[in-house]
Design an enzyme around this catalytic site. Structure first.
Site, PDB file in Angstrom:
ATOM      1  N   ASP A 145      46.254  14.121  49.202  1.00  0.00           N
ATOM      2  CA  ASP A 145      44.937  13.525  49.450  1.00  0.00           C
ATOM      3  C   ASP A 145      44.554  13.697  50.936  1.00  0.00           C
ATOM      4  O   ASP A 145      43.450  14.168  51.266  1.00  0.00           O
ATOM      5  CB  ASP A 145      45.035  12.034  49.078  1.00  0.00           C
ATOM      6  CG  ASP A 145      43.683  11.326  48.992  1.00  0.00           C
ATOM      7  OD1 ASP A 145      42.652  12.004  49.040  1.00  0.00           O
ATOM      8  OD2 ASP A 145      43.691  10.082  48.862  1.00  0.00           O
ATOM      9  N   GLY A 151      54.673  11.983  44.233  1.00  0.00           N
ATOM     10  CA  GLY A 151      55.035  11.775  45.635  1.00  0.00           C
ATOM     11  C   GLY A 151      55.094  10.296  45.944  1.00  0.00           C
ATOM     12  O   GLY A 151      55.986   9.579  45.488  1.00  0.00           O
ATOM     13  N   SER A 154      50.986  11.998  41.069  1.00  0.00           N
ATOM     14  CA  SER A 154      51.838  10.788  41.036  1.00  0.00           C
ATOM     15  C   SER A 154      53.295  11.001  41.423  1.00  0.00           C
ATOM     16  O   SER A 154      54.053  10.030  41.489  1.00  0.00           O
ATOM     17  CB  SER A 154      51.818  10.098  39.654  1.00  0.00           C
ATOM     18  OG  SER A 154      50.648   9.326  39.500  1.00  0.00           O
ATOM     19  N   ILE A 187      47.850  23.481  48.184  1.00  0.00           N
ATOM     20  CA  ILE A 187      46.685  23.534  47.293  1.00  0.00           C
ATOM     21  C   ILE A 187      45.374  23.698  48.066  1.00  0.00           C
ATOM     22  O   ILE A 187      44.402  24.239  47.545  1.00  0.00           O
ATOM     23  CB  ILE A 187      46.655  22.290  46.372  1.00  0.00           C
ATOM     24  CG1 ILE A 187      45.819  22.556  45.111  1.00  0.00           C
ATOM     25  CG2 ILE A 187      46.175  21.043  47.109  1.00  0.00           C
ATOM     26  CD1 ILE A 187      46.017  21.516  44.010  1.00  0.00           C
TER      27      ILE A 187
END
Ligand code: AR6
Length: 187
Positions: A49, A134, A132, A26
């Site tokens: 993240d 992973g 959510s 991404i």
């Protein structure tokens, strides 16, 4: 999009929004906003993240620090800094805890609040990771069902040009390839 990111599905909704399933990273997508599957501190972590913070550079965490965190199911927006994406919408998915603790509603909130923020800012091309699924262990099939249903419902006003579901693995992409037409048919 580079050759490393492969388009799997490419479908249109009734209001002209394009829905695509992309297999890849991404952080490489040139869109108005990518969505980050963050934690409530908004100060970075592992998974997508960590990848987003690494690619955006240190200015991202500096802006995140000023946001004073984010509740589960809510979303906040920053600039994209060194990312090809102009903005990052940070949302906090629920940690899977058996499914009877409001996980579905909280995950749905991540998608609707992220798209609500995008709409408010006039952002028309948005890419989501599978929030959510992973480190937070939400089962992939119901998570993809929620993602596709909410995205289709939220695009009913024609606010979005393209919504991308960016999948990091072949199995996840296959799941979205299957569920996206179902969500569009149910709209
Ligand atoms: N591009 C697209 N998708 C990715 C990428 C990438 N570069 N990297 C991972 N994924 P996760 P969560 C997929 O664990 O479950 C962090 O530490 C991954 O395969 O990133 O919401 C946060 O700070 C999976 O399908 O996020 C939180 O503490 C999906 O992204 C916690 O993890 C989500 O996996 C959030 O956990």
């Amino acid at each position: 999009m580079s050759a490393l990111e492969t388009i799997r599905s490419d479908l249109s909704g009734t209001t002209g929004t394009r829905f695509t399933v992309v297999l890849g990273d991404i952080t490489r997508l040139s869109v108005d906003a990518i969505v980050n599957a963050a934690n409530s501190s908004l100060l970075g972590g592992g998974g997508v993240d960590g990848a987003i913070h690494r690619a955006a550079g240190p200015d991202l965490v500096a802006e995140c620090r000023m946001l004073k965190g984010c509740k589960i199911g809510q979303a906040k927006i920053t600039k994209g800094y060194r990312l090809p994406a102009r903005h990052v919408i940070h949302t906090v998915g629920p940690l899977w805890n058996g499914g009877a603790n409001g996980e579905d509603e909280l995950l749905a909130g991540c998608y609707s609040n992220s798209l609500g923020l995008a709409r408010e800012h006039g952002l028309r091309t948005i890419a989501f990771p599978a929030i959510s699924t992973g480190i937070y262990r939400f089962p992939a099939t119901p998570a993809a069902g929620i993602a596709t249903r909410i995205a289709v419902a939220e695009s009913a006003d024609g606010a979005f040009g393209e919504i991308i579901f960016c999948c990091f693995g072949d199995e996840m992409a296959g799941l979205y390839d299957r569920l996206l037409p179902e969500a569009l048919a149910g709209a």
